[in-house]
Design a protein around this motif. Structure first.
Motif, short mmCIF file in Angstrom:
data_model
loop_
_atom_site.label_atom_id
_atom_site.label_comp_id
_atom_site.label_asym_id
_atom_site.label_seq_id
_atom_site.Cartn_x
_atom_site.Cartn_y
_atom_site.Cartn_z
N ILE A 141 -13.74 -15.95 19.67
CA ILE A 141 -13.72 -17.40 19.59
C ILE A 141 -15.12 -17.92 19.29
N ASP A 142 -15.18 -19.09 18.65
CA ASP A 142 -16.43 -19.83 18.43
C ASP A 142 -16.37 -21.10 19.28
N VAL A 143 -17.36 -21.33 20.12
CA VAL A 143 -17.40 -22.49 21.00
C VAL A 143 -18.72 -23.22 20.81
N VAL A 144 -18.65 -24.53 20.58
CA VAL A 144 -19.84 -25.38 20.52
C VAL A 144 -19.75 -26.37 21.68
N ALA A 145 -20.68 -26.29 22.61
CA ALA A 145 -20.74 -27.25 23.72
C ALA A 145 -21.63 -28.41 23.32
N VAL A 146 -21.11 -29.62 23.42
CA VAL A 146 -21.85 -30.84 23.07
C VAL A 146 -22.01 -31.65 24.36
N LYS A 183 -17.69 -12.75 25.33
CA LYS A 183 -17.97 -11.36 24.97
C LYS A 183 -18.89 -11.31 23.75
N GLU A 184 -19.34 -10.10 23.41
CA GLU A 184 -20.24 -9.95 22.27
C GLU A 184 -19.60 -10.38 20.96
N CYS A 185 -18.25 -10.34 20.91
CA CYS A 185 -17.56 -10.73 19.68
C CYS A 185 -17.50 -12.25 19.52
N ASP A 186 -17.77 -13.00 20.60
CA ASP A 186 -17.70 -14.46 20.56
C ASP A 186 -19.02 -15.05 20.11
N ARG A 187 -18.95 -16.28 19.60
CA ARG A 187 -20.17 -17.01 19.25
C ARG A 187 -20.21 -18.32 20.03
N PHE A 188 -21.44 -18.73 20.36
CA PHE A 188 -21.64 -19.92 21.17
C PHE A 188 -22.79 -20.72 20.59
N SER A 189 -22.66 -22.06 20.66
CA SER A 189 -23.71 -22.95 20.19
C SER A 189 -23.85 -24.10 21.18
N LEU A 190 -25.04 -24.66 21.26
CA LEU A 190 -25.29 -25.75 22.20
C LEU A 190 -25.94 -26.93 21.50
N TYR A 208 -29.79 -33.03 19.40
CA TYR A 208 -30.58 -31.80 19.31
C TYR A 208 -29.65 -30.59 19.21
N LEU A 209 -29.80 -29.83 18.14
CA LEU A 209 -29.11 -28.54 18.03
C LEU A 209 -30.00 -27.52 18.73
N LYS A 210 -29.67 -27.19 19.97
CA LYS A 210 -30.51 -26.28 20.75
C LYS A 210 -30.50 -24.88 20.16
N PHE A 211 -29.34 -24.44 19.74
CA PHE A 211 -29.23 -23.20 18.95
C PHE A 211 -27.86 -23.20 18.29
N GLY A 212 -27.81 -22.63 17.08
CA GLY A 212 -26.56 -22.57 16.33
C GLY A 212 -25.65 -21.48 16.86
N LEU A 213 -24.52 -21.29 16.19
CA LEU A 213 -23.55 -20.28 16.61
C LEU A 213 -24.17 -18.89 16.55
N ILE A 214 -24.28 -18.25 17.70
CA ILE A 214 -24.83 -16.90 17.77
C ILE A 214 -23.88 -16.03 18.59
N ALA A 232 -17.96 -26.32 10.95
CA ALA A 232 -17.54 -26.50 9.55
C ALA A 232 -18.46 -25.78 8.58
N TYR A 233 -19.75 -25.78 8.88
CA TYR A 233 -20.72 -25.22 7.94
C TYR A 233 -20.96 -23.73 8.15
N ASN A 234 -20.27 -23.12 9.12
CA ASN A 234 -20.37 -21.67 9.34
C ASN A 234 -19.04 -21.02 8.97
N SER A 235 -18.81 -20.91 7.67
CA SER A 235 -17.51 -20.44 7.18
C SER A 235 -17.58 -19.02 6.63
N GLY A 236 -18.56 -18.25 7.02
CA GLY A 236 -18.72 -16.89 6.52
C GLY A 236 -17.76 -15.92 7.18
N PRO A 237 -17.99 -14.62 6.97
CA PRO A 237 -17.08 -13.59 7.49
C PRO A 237 -17.03 -13.52 9.01
N GLU A 238 -18.05 -14.05 9.70
CA GLU A 238 -18.06 -14.01 11.15
C GLU A 238 -17.27 -15.15 11.78
#
Length: 495
Positions: A47-52, A79-86, A94-100, A137-143
């Motif tokens: 899963i990809d989760v962005v906390a705002v 888990k390691e397969c998930d991505r998170f952004s804040l 402020y984008l503290k960090f993008g999806l990682i 929306a702007y992270n549409s790559g293979p991950e």
């Protein structure tokens, strides 16, 4: 050997009665049920989760500390397969960090960032929301994950940037449905969940944002429920089994599909004959029930016939495949005894009526007509108490919600401090059939959500005072003995 767990949805339909005399015309109630299986794969989908997160000045102190602990809990569950952004926002965004990916190193980085959060000034809610949606929306790559969501938390009103409900929804639509080939790949196709804390947030706006985003609005009425509410949402996201559900209904023969009682848009391709409804996504163990009224014409002879065909198409997240299921509503048109009305269908009618009454009562209260709102809720309570399913656990839970809402209408101050948010939350939970208010009767829940809520309780283990005052006790609704007509019960829904 036990058979492997299914990953498929099931689709069933039933009419209110077992049989309808063929010699006369009938108004027939029916319900179509879409049910997700319990599924707990050893390796779930990423899963990809962005906390705002609102970090305006009003979040200072206990609230922001609990939010920080909650974010650390979320990070720990991924888990390691998930991505998170804040994303954080006050007057600025402020984008503290993008999806990682949540590797151990990135978890340590994310943890340090969260621990350094401090409160700021005003509330640019729209700017924070859009930044979160753009990150997906702007992270549409293979991950890119199959399940993606923005979690927006605020305790106040939007007072910076775009501040109106219509303006914010228009900005969301710009990212959800971008125009032109060059931006087609930068489309937000995730979900948006909103979390409103305390008495000062705009419940109607947050509910509208979540509805347009395909999620739900959580009303957090006390400090300690911040982590549990996030955990309830996260547990659901980790158990999504179907996406982009599309339900088609097609009447058979000379029968008519009179009305479809759904909060979602019903797209009629042929009036009273064929329609389609988009149902969004579905999580493990969830159900979607669409209540309908049909018209069955008189027939020359007895028969058993299919009167309605239902087809559900969806993307199966577990098997990564598109699937389609169909079923028929078969009705006996004979002189056999009709039997007792179906109690499950009756419960779903009660749900629809309760949600409609809560929505209408909130509108009356917003206009200052508290007496009108109380009268409406008392009438709805009496109607449900007279229904054949009144003693079921589900109908009793509906009555609890209606009575709690009624007690919050004792004064204007009480309504504004708690009632409005509570009623807005309960309207949406019964409309969407998804849990969004953590209390002692968290129905529409699941094993995944329950486990996540239990795990989150350690976050708020250092007890903090409740933020919101409890509603005062109101008078019990008047007793009633006559069964209401279903036409009168559904008049609420049609208004």
């Amino acid at each position: 050997m036990a058979s492997p767990a299914t990953t498929d949805l099931t689709l069933t339909m039933k009419a209110e009665l077992c049989a309808y005399a063929h010699t006369s015309r009938h108004d027939c109630w029916a319900v179509v049920n879409v049910k997700a299986p319990f599924f707990e794969p050893e390796t779930r989908v990423p899963i990809d989760v962005v906390a705002v997160i609102d970090v305006s000045g009003s979040m200072a102190g206990v609230k922001i500390e609990l939010v920080k602990k909650t974010l650390l809990f979320v990070i720990g569950q991924l888990k390691e397969c998930d991505r998170f952004s804040l994303v954080t926002y006050d007057s600025d965004v402020y984008l503290k960090f993008g999806l990682i990916k949540m590797t151990q190193d990135n978890k340590a980085r994310a943890t340090s960032t969260v621990e350094a959060i401090i409160d700021g000034s005003s509330t640019n809610l729209c700017g924070g929301l859009l930044k979160g949606m753009e990150e997906i929306a702007y992270n549409s790559g293979p991950e890119k994950a199959k399940v993606q969501s923005v979690l927006l938390l605020t305790d106040g009103l939007a007072n910076q940037g775009v501040t109106t409900r219509d303006g914010i929804l228009a900005e969301m639509m710009r990212i959800q449905s971008p125009q032109g080939e060059k931006v087609a790949s930068k489309k937000f196709d995730g979900t948006v969940y909103t979390f409103g804390f305390g008495a000062d947030h705009d419940a109607g706006m947050l509910a509208a944002i979540s509805t347009q985003g395909g999620g739900v609005y959580y009303f957090i009425d006390s400090n300690e429920k911040i982590p549990e509410s996030f955990a309830d949402c996260l547990g659901g996201l980790l158990s999504v089994v179907g996406q982009n559900l599309s339900l088609k209904l097609e009447i058979q023969g000379d029968n008519q599909l009179n009305e479809v009682h759904s909060s979602r848009t019903v797209n009629w391709t042929t009036p009273n004959k064929r329609c389609e409804i988009s149902l969004g996504d579905i999580q493990s163990e969830e159900g979607r029930d669409i209540v309908m009224s049909l018209i069955l014409p008189a027939l020359a002879a007895s028969t058993t016939e299919s009167v309605l065909k239902a087809t559900i198409s969806y993307f199966n997240v577990i098997s990564s495949s598109m699937q389609t299921i169909s079923c028929d509503l078969v009705v006996s048109r004979t002189d056999a005894a009709p039997g007792a009305p179906d109690p499950d269908l009756d419960q779903q009618r009660n749900r629809v009526v309760a949600a409609a009454a809560l929505k209408q009562a909130q509108a009356l209260a917003d206009q200052g007509n508290l007496e009108g709102a109380k009268t409406l809720l008392n009438e709805t309570i009496a109607n449900i108490e007279r229904s054949i399913s009144a003693q079921s656990d589900f109908s009793k839970a509906l009555l609890v919600d209606l009575r709690t809402s009624l007690r919050s209408l004792q004064s204007r101050d009480e309504y504004l401090s708690h009632g409005k948010q509570y009623m807005c939350s309960k309207t949406q939970t019964h409309t969407e059939q998804r849990s969004n208010f953590v209390d002692e009767q968290t129905y529409y829940s699941s094993a995944s959500k329950a486990a996540s809520r239990v795990a989150s309780k350690t976050v708020a283990s250092s007890s903090v005072p409740a933020h919101a005052s409890q509603p005062s006790q109101g008078a019990a609704p008047p007793a009633a003995s006559q069964k209401p007509s279903w036409t009168s019960r559904f008049s609420l829904f049609k208004k």
